[in-house]
Design a protein around this motif. Structure first.
Motif, PDB file in Angstrom:
ATOM      1  N   LYS A 163      24.429  26.743  42.924  1.00  0.00           N
ATOM      2  CA  LYS A 163      24.817  25.366  42.617  1.00  0.00           C
ATOM      3  C   LYS A 163      25.229  25.223  41.152  1.00  0.00           C
ATOM      4  N   PHE A 164      24.441  25.816  40.259  1.00  0.00           N
ATOM      5  CA  PHE A 164      24.712  25.679  38.826  1.00  0.00           C
ATOM      6  C   PHE A 164      26.019  26.369  38.419  1.00  0.00           C
ATOM      7  N   LEU A 165      26.262  27.542  39.012  1.00  0.00           N
ATOM      8  CA  LEU A 165      27.335  28.396  38.522  1.00  0.00           C
ATOM      9  C   LEU A 165      28.610  28.338  39.351  1.00  0.00           C
ATOM     10  N   SER A 166      28.603  27.592  40.462  1.00  0.00           N
ATOM     11  CA  SER A 166      29.767  27.598  41.353  1.00  0.00           C
ATOM     12  C   SER A 166      31.036  27.107  40.652  1.00  0.00           C
ATOM     13  N   VAL A 167      30.916  26.022  39.891  1.00  0.00           N
ATOM     14  CA  VAL A 167      32.101  25.491  39.204  1.00  0.00           C
ATOM     15  C   VAL A 167      32.577  26.476  38.143  1.00  0.00           C
ATOM     16  N   ARG A 168      31.640  27.030  37.381  1.00  0.00           N
ATOM     17  CA  ARG A 168      31.991  28.002  36.351  1.00  0.00           C
ATOM     18  C   ARG A 168      32.647  29.230  36.983  1.00  0.00           C
ATOM     19  N   GLU A 169      32.068  29.709  38.078  1.00  0.00           N
ATOM     20  CA  GLU A 169      32.639  30.872  38.765  1.00  0.00           C
ATOM     21  C   GLU A 169      34.045  30.586  39.269  1.00  0.00           C
ATOM     22  N   ARG A 170      34.218  29.415  39.880  1.00  0.00           N
ATOM     23  CA  ARG A 170      35.535  29.052  40.412  1.00  0.00           C
ATOM     24  C   ARG A 170      36.575  28.987  39.300  1.00  0.00           C
ATOM     25  N   ASN A 171      36.200  28.420  38.166  1.00  0.00           N
ATOM     26  CA  ASN A 171      37.140  28.305  37.051  1.00  0.00           C
ATOM     27  C   ASN A 171      37.506  29.673  36.483  1.00  0.00           C
ATOM     28  N   LEU A 172      36.516  30.547  36.370  1.00  0.00           N
ATOM     29  CA  LEU A 172      36.785  31.875  35.829  1.00  0.00           C
ATOM     30  C   LEU A 172      37.649  32.704  36.776  1.00  0.00           C
ATOM     31  N   LEU A 173      37.312  32.665  38.069  1.00  0.00           N
ATOM     32  CA  LEU A 173      38.071  33.461  39.031  1.00  0.00           C
ATOM     33  C   LEU A 173      39.483  32.919  39.234  1.00  0.00           C
ATOM     34  N   SER A 174      39.672  31.627  38.995  1.00  0.00           N
ATOM     35  CA  SER A 174      41.021  31.070  39.140  1.00  0.00           C
ATOM     36  C   SER A 174      41.957  31.581  38.043  1.00  0.00           C
ATOM     37  N   ASN A 175      41.383  32.141  36.973  1.00  0.00           N
ATOM     38  CA  ASN A 175      42.215  32.707  35.906  1.00  0.00           C
ATOM     39  C   ASN A 175      42.781  34.077  36.269  1.00  0.00           C
ATOM     40  N   ILE A 176      42.192  34.723  37.272  1.00  0.00           N
ATOM     41  CA  ILE A 176      42.620  36.085  37.595  1.00  0.00           C
ATOM     42  C   ILE A 176      44.078  36.134  38.045  1.00  0.00           C
ATOM     43  N   PRO A 177      44.509  35.283  39.011  1.00  0.00           N
ATOM     44  CA  PRO A 177      45.931  35.355  39.381  1.00  0.00           C
ATOM     45  C   PRO A 177      46.870  34.996  38.240  1.00  0.00           C
ATOM     46  N   ILE A 178      46.413  34.155  37.313  1.00  0.00           N
ATOM     47  CA  ILE A 178      47.238  33.838  36.144  1.00  0.00           C
ATOM     48  C   ILE A 178      47.414  35.084  35.280  1.00  0.00           C
ATOM     49  N   MET A 179      46.317  35.826  35.098  1.00  0.00           N
ATOM     50  CA  MET A 179      46.393  37.070  34.339  1.00  0.00           C
ATOM     51  C   MET A 179      47.254  38.097  35.081  1.00  0.00           C
ATOM     52  N   LEU A 180      47.145  38.120  36.413  1.00  0.00           N
ATOM     53  CA  LEU A 180      47.936  39.061  37.200  1.00  0.00           C
ATOM     54  C   LEU A 180      49.425  38.742  37.096  1.00  0.00           C
ATOM     55  N   GLY A 181      49.742  37.468  36.854  1.00  0.00           N
ATOM     56  CA  GLY A 181      51.140  37.097  36.660  1.00  0.00           C
ATOM     57  C   GLY A 181      51.770  37.818  35.483  1.00  0.00           C
ATOM     58  N   LYS A 182      50.974  38.147  34.476  1.00  0.00           N
ATOM     59  CA  LYS A 182      51.491  38.894  33.328  1.00  0.00           C
ATOM     60  C   LYS A 182      51.878  40.312  33.746  1.00  0.00           C
ATOM     61  N   ARG A 183      51.084  40.879  34.638  1.00  0.00           N
ATOM     62  CA  ARG A 183      51.400  42.218  35.145  1.00  0.00           C
ATOM     63  C   ARG A 183      52.673  42.180  35.987  1.00  0.00           C
ATOM     64  N   PHE A 184      52.830  41.116  36.761  1.00  0.00           N
ATOM     65  CA  PHE A 184      54.040  40.926  37.563  1.00  0.00           C
ATOM     66  C   PHE A 184      55.273  40.893  36.653  1.00  0.00           C
ATOM     67  N   SER A 185      55.185  40.116  35.594  1.00  0.00           N
ATOM     68  CA  SER A 185      56.310  40.007  34.659  1.00  0.00           C
ATOM     69  C   SER A 185      56.592  41.340  33.988  1.00  0.00           C
ATOM     70  N   GLN A 186      55.543  42.076  33.668  1.00  0.00           N
ATOM     71  CA  GLN A 186      55.717  43.387  33.033  1.00  0.00           C
ATOM     72  C   GLN A 186      56.409  44.357  33.982  1.00  0.00           C
ATOM     73  N   ARG A 187      55.960  44.396  35.244  1.00  0.00           N
ATOM     74  CA  ARG A 187      56.590  45.278  36.238  1.00  0.00           C
ATOM     75  C   ARG A 187      58.075  44.918  36.418  1.00  0.00           C
ATOM     76  N   TYR A 188      58.358  43.644  36.495  1.00  0.00           N
ATOM     77  CA  TYR A 188      59.738  43.215  36.711  1.00  0.00           C
ATOM     78  C   TYR A 188      60.611  43.554  35.501  1.00  0.00           C
ATOM     79  N   ALA A 189      60.075  43.370  34.306  1.00  0.00           N
ATOM     80  CA  ALA A 189      60.832  43.682  33.086  1.00  0.00           C
ATOM     81  C   ALA A 189      61.148  45.179  33.025  1.00  0.00           C
ATOM     82  N   GLU A 190      60.190  46.007  33.409  1.00  0.00           N
ATOM     83  CA  GLU A 190      60.429  47.447  33.415  1.00  0.00           C
ATOM     84  C   GLU A 190      61.501  47.803  34.443  1.00  0.00           C
TER      85      GLU A 190
END
Length: 262
Positions: A163-190
């Motif tokens: 209960k305490f950490l669910s919101v924090r966990e959701r917010n942190l894990l939602s950043n992962i696809p945003i970070m993965l977007g940088k890898r997508f851009s890097q692959r496409y640029a290469e």
């Protein structure tokens, strides 16, 4: 100094290691888990935890788990979610529950290189994981609470932390696809750089073996599988505690075998 760095690296989760390998710019954590947890919990959370930890451990008769073999359930959930991640339906012949996005017919390179569909793809897998694991975790808590007073305390403690950490966990894990977007851009640029002196880019070739999009698909799968293992850790711990409680409960098969007169 070297030993401290080695210890920090050893204690990192698989998800952090995969992200660090995929995205070298991911910073090292500045705080250990205990320090960070203390910042996340407020005064009311601390009072709730105090109440759970200091609850009276009254006697209670062990109750058989009503949800069958939870270890088998855990294995089945892990297998189903892992298969869903691996079977993307583009670079694998197996049918896909959540298909990996592909360029639309007649798409231009610019429109086909939009990360939005891949962001939605990752979020769909996160919802899939959350739904299955949340249900299994509730089953594990119910079984553990019925096993003993100590089991109930552990189940209550897990429920409080969730209960305490669910919101924090959701917010942190939602950043992962945003970070993965940088890898997508890097692959496409290469990919674009490799085509600089060649023919015009054709998005229909991006789904061929050895393409940059296949490489990114493997990147996404590696991150998803690491996130899956991270999400499974709490319920795996509950089920391990339940198994340990069963083997040490008076009257259990293990206990009877160990105490049987020679």
């Amino acid at each position: 100094m070297t030993r401290g760095l080695q210890r920090a690296t050893f204690n990192r989760s698989a998800l952090v290691r995969v992200l660090s390998d995929t995205l070298p710019e991911v910073p090292e954590p500045k705080y250990d888990f205990g320090e960070r947890l203390g910042q996340w919990l407020d005064f009311s959370d601390a009072l709730t935890l105090f109440s759970v930890l200091n609850a009276e451990a009254g006697g209670r008769a062990p109750v058989a788990a009503a949800n069958g073999d939870l270890s088998a359930q855990l294995a089945r959930v892990r297998r189903n979610l892992s298969d869903s991640i691996h079977n993307d339906g583009v670079f694998n012949s197996e049918p896909a529950r959540i298909p990996f996005p592909t360029p639309l017919p007649n798409a231009t390179p610019e429109s086909a290189a939009d990360f939005a569909p891949y962001h939605r793809y990752y979020l769909a897998h996160q919802r899939d994981m959350n739904s299955a694991i949340t249900a299994l975790r509730a089953n594990a808590r119910k079984a553990l609470a019925g096993q003993s007073a100590a089991g109930k305390q552990l189940a209550d403690l897990d429920a409080a932390f969730e209960k305490f950490l669910s919101v924090r966990e959701r917010n942190l894990l939602s950043n992962i696809p945003i970070m993965l977007g940088k890898r997508f851009s890097q692959r496409y640029a290469e990919h674009r750089a490799a085509l600089a002196n060649e023919t015009a880019d054709d998005p229909t070739t991006w789904t061929q073996p050895g393409s940059w999009l296949e490489a990114f698909c493997h990147d996404a799968q590696a991150v998803l599988l690491a996130e899956l293992e991270l999400r499974l850790k709490p319920v795996a711990g509950l089920i391990a505690a339940l198994a340990a409680a069963v083997t040490t409960t008076p009257g259990s098969a293990t206990e009877s075998k160990e105490t049987k007169p020679q």
